[in-house]
Every structure is written in structure tokens, then in C-alpha cells.
Write an enzyme that holds these catalytic residues in place. Structure first.
Site, PDB file in Angstrom:
ATOM      1  N   LYS A 183       0.852  -1.195   0.000  1.00 48.82           N
ATOM      2  CA  LYS A 183       0.000   0.000   0.000  1.00 48.82           C
ATOM      3  C   LYS A 183       0.895   1.256   0.000  1.00 48.82           C
ATOM      4  CE  LYS A 183      -3.725  -2.333  -0.243  1.00 48.82           C
ATOM      5  NZ  LYS A 183      -4.599  -2.960   0.714  1.00 48.82           N
TER       6      LYS A 183
HETATM    7  C1  LIG Z   1      -5.717  -4.003   1.070  1.00 48.60           C
HETATM    8  C2  LIG Z   1      -7.153  -3.720   1.096  1.00 48.60           C
HETATM    9  C3  LIG Z   1      -7.931  -3.953   2.244  1.00 48.60           C
HETATM   10  C4  LIG Z   1      -7.425  -4.691   3.429  1.00 48.60           C
HETATM   11  O1  LIG Z   1      -6.319  -4.120   4.020  1.00 48.60           O
HETATM   12  P1  LIG Z   1      -5.580  -4.918   5.186  1.00 48.60           P
HETATM   13  O2  LIG Z   1      -4.745  -3.883   5.853  1.00 48.60           O
HETATM   14  O3  LIG Z   1      -4.779  -5.985   4.512  1.00 48.60           O
HETATM   15  O4  LIG Z   1      -6.628  -5.477   6.078  1.00 48.60           O
HETATM   16  C5  LIG Z   1      -9.247  -3.543   2.239  1.00 48.60           C
HETATM   17  N1  LIG Z   1      -9.795  -2.953   1.162  1.00 48.60           N
HETATM   18  C6  LIG Z   1      -9.096  -2.743   0.039  1.00 48.60           C
HETATM   19  C7  LIG Z   1      -9.759  -2.073  -1.119  1.00 48.60           C
HETATM   20  C8  LIG Z   1      -7.755  -3.128  -0.040  1.00 48.60           C
HETATM   21  O5  LIG Z   1      -7.073  -2.971  -1.186  1.00 48.60           O
END
Ligand SMILES: *Cc1c(COP(=O)(O)O)cnc(C)c1O
Length: 385
Positions: A183
Site C-alpha cells: 500500500k
Molecule cells: C488491502 C485492502 C484492504 C485490506 O487491508 P488490510 O490492511 O490488509 O486489512 C481492504 N480494502 C481494500 C480495497 C484493499 O485494497
């Protein structure tokens, strides 16, 4: 051709993060404590929200926000079909019914489709800012106000993004951010949930650590006491100080990370918009995207290959890529348990056949960006009609 494989995503961790983690390890306090508090404080100031709660994932943040809003059996919550499964799974975890809505050209949830799916049981909406580009928030917030619904944003891609100049994380009841490795910033695993509502902040904090009364983590410090009370059957969603050590410094670098992402996105767009087989991502005046993803759409009538083959050919060129996302209505669980049908999501169905996310991250060099462009040009050149 490129000699080594360029992965779809990689984190960028510097010496500052490493030193902070070592400092935390040596301090003797490795789970939730002073570093997590510092990270929350910094994050809250950066976003401009009244409260920020660090958690062990974005999924946990979404779950806490819905739980704090009292979502439960008999409730319906609307979200986009074009998202990661976590967005809808948390609705199911609370015993509520997930209602999926179709998307618009920007790949974000279509406010008109939200409106069409409102019933007397609808409690709220979870817009997902796909790729870091904010949803049509004015329309969504108006629909929510008129129908007495909450809005909780899945801002997993959108840390640093703005809508009409206002930072994502300040606009609705709550927003949840992800710090998963690929991310826009990372704590390995982790997340943050922001809100302007004192009551929600307090409730989420209690629920995030077993439902134990305020500042439970302090019970092992000199300021703490052995005595505590369980107020609710809560969860175990706290962030550790090891994770926060990464977050404190990643946040310092976030603006530069986004600038690099945007610069690379502009380079992609300048080169790829020349290709008839490629539709580059659109942009608009109202939003400042965090550029988490660079998702092209293939003009399939200009190509002799489909999206799967396109991705395979990029791989053969040593370029990793991905698809965001397989619409939820296509997954066996959501099809079988909730009866979603492809016919109800014509825009998402059409987009799904065409989308490819290209590598876009600050650890890439400009040379890497040029390699991606050259690879796309070669694949398109070989397979154009
Ligand atoms: C990565 C992601 C999540 C989940 O994030 P985590 O930190 O892994 O729980 C939720 N929604 C979207 C759209 C994502 O890309």
C-alpha cells in the site's frame, strides 16, 4: 527486454524505520505503547481528523467502525462490487447483509446505483476509493444524509488523497486505511481508523482491545493498575509498537512517496495514451489521487488477445502486473451465499475484462517506468488489430 523481473509492488523501507524498530526492540516495550501513541498522534495531525486509532489491519478498522456503529443482524450495508473481499467480509462478520452496487467509469461505486439499492433495512454505505482516487463523496454524503445512513470509507488505497481539498479520513463517520506492504505506506501489517466523532472513537478503542476499559495497555506500566473491567466482548485488533515504529517514519515520507507515484503516473499517461489499444486512467479536478494504482483498460476490439494473455505477455517481458479487483459478485461465496448475478453489474463486468494494474511504486526507478512502457508497447505492437 528487461533482464530481471520487476515485481508488481514492493515497499520502500529506509534506515530511519530500521533504527526505530531496533530502538523499540531494545526498549523492552514491543507491543502497543508509546510508539503507537506517537504514530496515532502524527497520523491524526496529518489527516486533520479529530481521532485516529491504530489497528493491526485495515480490515480490523472497517470491522471496528461497523461494530461501533451498531451494525448487526437484519441490517443491510451497501458497498462496491469492485473491491477486495475484506470490505464486504466485515459486513458478514457482524451478521448483516452485504449489498453490492455497480461502479462508474472511474471504477468507484456509482452513487445512483447506491440509491437504487436502498431499502428500509439499509444502515450505511462503504465507498472504496479505488486506486487512491476519491469517490464522488458529495453525492454519496447527500444520499446518506437524505436516507439517514452512515458512511464508512474503505480508504485502504487513499492515505494522502484529497476530495475538494479535504483529506480523505475527515469526510464521513469513519475511514479505514491499510499499511499492508504494497500500500502507499506500510507497517508490514497494520491499519488506522479515523473519525471526527468522540463516541465512535471511544467505542472503537475499547472494542479494539478485548472490550477492556480505556487505556488498557497501560496496566503494565507505572501509571497502570492491575484492575480492569470488560465492557463488551471486544476484539484483539491493537497495533504493536514494532509496527508503529515503521509507520512513524513512513508517514514522514508519504507526501514524497505520493509525488513520485504521481510523477510516474504522468510518465505512463504521456506514453500510453498514444496507443489505441490502451485507455489510460482518467483524472478529474475535484480529486487529488494518492495514485496507489495505475490501472489501464484494454480496448479489446483493438487487440487480438484478451486480458489474461496480456498479463502473461507482460510477465514474459519480465514485468509483473495485477488486476484490481475480481468483482465480489464473481466469487463463489458471494454468488452462492448471497445470490449475486453478473447481469446486475454490467459496468463492473465490462471493466473487469479490460483492467490491468501496472507496477507503480516509489522504489521503482525512472528506468523501471520506461521498461514497463516499452514492454506494454511491444505487447500491443505484436497483438494489435
Ligand atoms: C488491502 C485492502 C484492504 C485490506 O487491508 P488490510 O490492511 O490488509 O486489512 C481492504 N480494502 C481494500 C480495497 C484493499 O485494497
Amino acid at each position: 527486454m528487461r533482464e530481471t523481473f520487476l515485481p508488481f509492488g514492493l515497499p520502500l523501507i529506509g534506515q530511519e524505520e530500521i533504527d526505530e524498530v531496533v530502538d523499540t526492540l531494545k526498549s523492552g516495550w514491543i507491543t502497543t505503547g508509546p510508539k503507537t501513541q506517537r504514530f496515532e498522534e502524527k497520523f491524526k495531525n496529518y489527516i486533520g481528523s479529530a481521532h485516529a486509532l491504530a489497528v493491526n489491519s485495515c480490515t480490523a478498522g472497517l470491522h471496528l467502525a461497523l461494530a461501533a456503529l451498531g451494525v448487526g443482524a437484519g441490517d443491510e450495508v451497501i458497498t462496491s462490487t469492485l473491491t477486495f473481499c475484506a470490505t464486504a467480509n466485515v459486513i458478514v462478520h457482524l451478521g448483516a447483509t452485504p449489498v453490492l452496487a455497480d461502479i462508474g467509469d472511474d471504477l468507484n461505486i456509482d452513487p445512483d446505483e447506491v440509491k437504487r439499492r436502498i431499502t428500509p433495512k439499509t444502515r450505511g454505505v462503504i465507498p472504496v476509493h479505488i486506486g487512491g482516487r476519491p469517490c464522488k463523496m458529495d453525492a454519496l454524503l447527500t444520499i446518506a444524509r437524505e436516507n439517514n445512513l452512515f458512511v464508512v470509507e474503505d480508504a485502504a488505497h487513499a492515505v494522502g488523497a484529497r476530495y475538494k481539498g479535504r483529506r480523505i479520513g475527515t469526510l464521513s463517520e469513519a475511514a479505514a486505511f491499510s499499511f499492508y506492504p504494497i500500500k502507499n505506506m506500510t507497517t508490514a501489517e497494520g491499519g488506522m481508523v479515523t473519525t471526527n466523532r468522540e463516541d465512535l472513537a471511544e467505542k472503537m478503542r475499547v472494542l479494539s482491545l478485548h472490550g477492556i476499559s480505556k487505556d488498557a495497555w497501560k496496566r503494565y506500566t507505572d501509571k497502570g493498575s492491575w484492575y480492569y473491567e470488560v465492557l463488551e466482548a471486544g476484539y484483539k485488533y491493537n497495533m504493536t509498537d514494532l509496527q508503529a515504529s515503521l509507520g512513524i517514519h513512513q508517514l514522514d515520507k508519504l507526501e514524497d512517496f505520493i509525488k513520485t507515484r504521481k510523477r510516474y503516473a504522468d510518465i505512463f499517461t504521456r506514453a500510453l495514451k498514444e496507443l489505441e489499444a490502451i485507455e489510460v486512467p482518467s483524472e478529474d479536478e475535484l480529486t487529488y489521487s494518492a495514485w496507489h494504482l495505475y490501472a489501464i483498460k484494454l480496448n479489446l476490439n483493438r487487440l487480438t488477445i484478451d486480458r489474461e494473455r496480456f498479463i502473461e505477455e507482460l510477465r514474459a517481458e519480465n514485468i509483473g502486473s495485477s488486476v484490481h479487483f475480481i468483482p465480489l459478485h464473481r466469487h463463489p461465496y458471494y454468488r452462492q451465499r448471497w445470490g449475486f448475478r453478473a447481469e446486475d453489474f454490467p459496468v463492473a463486468e465490462e471493466a473487469y475484462k479490460r483492467i490491468v494494474s501496472l507496477p507503480l511504486y516509489p522504489r521503482m526507478t525512472e528506468g523501471d517506468v520506461e521498461d514497463v512502457i516499452a514492454a506494454v508497447q511491444r505487447v500491443v505492437g505484436k497483438h494489435s488489430t
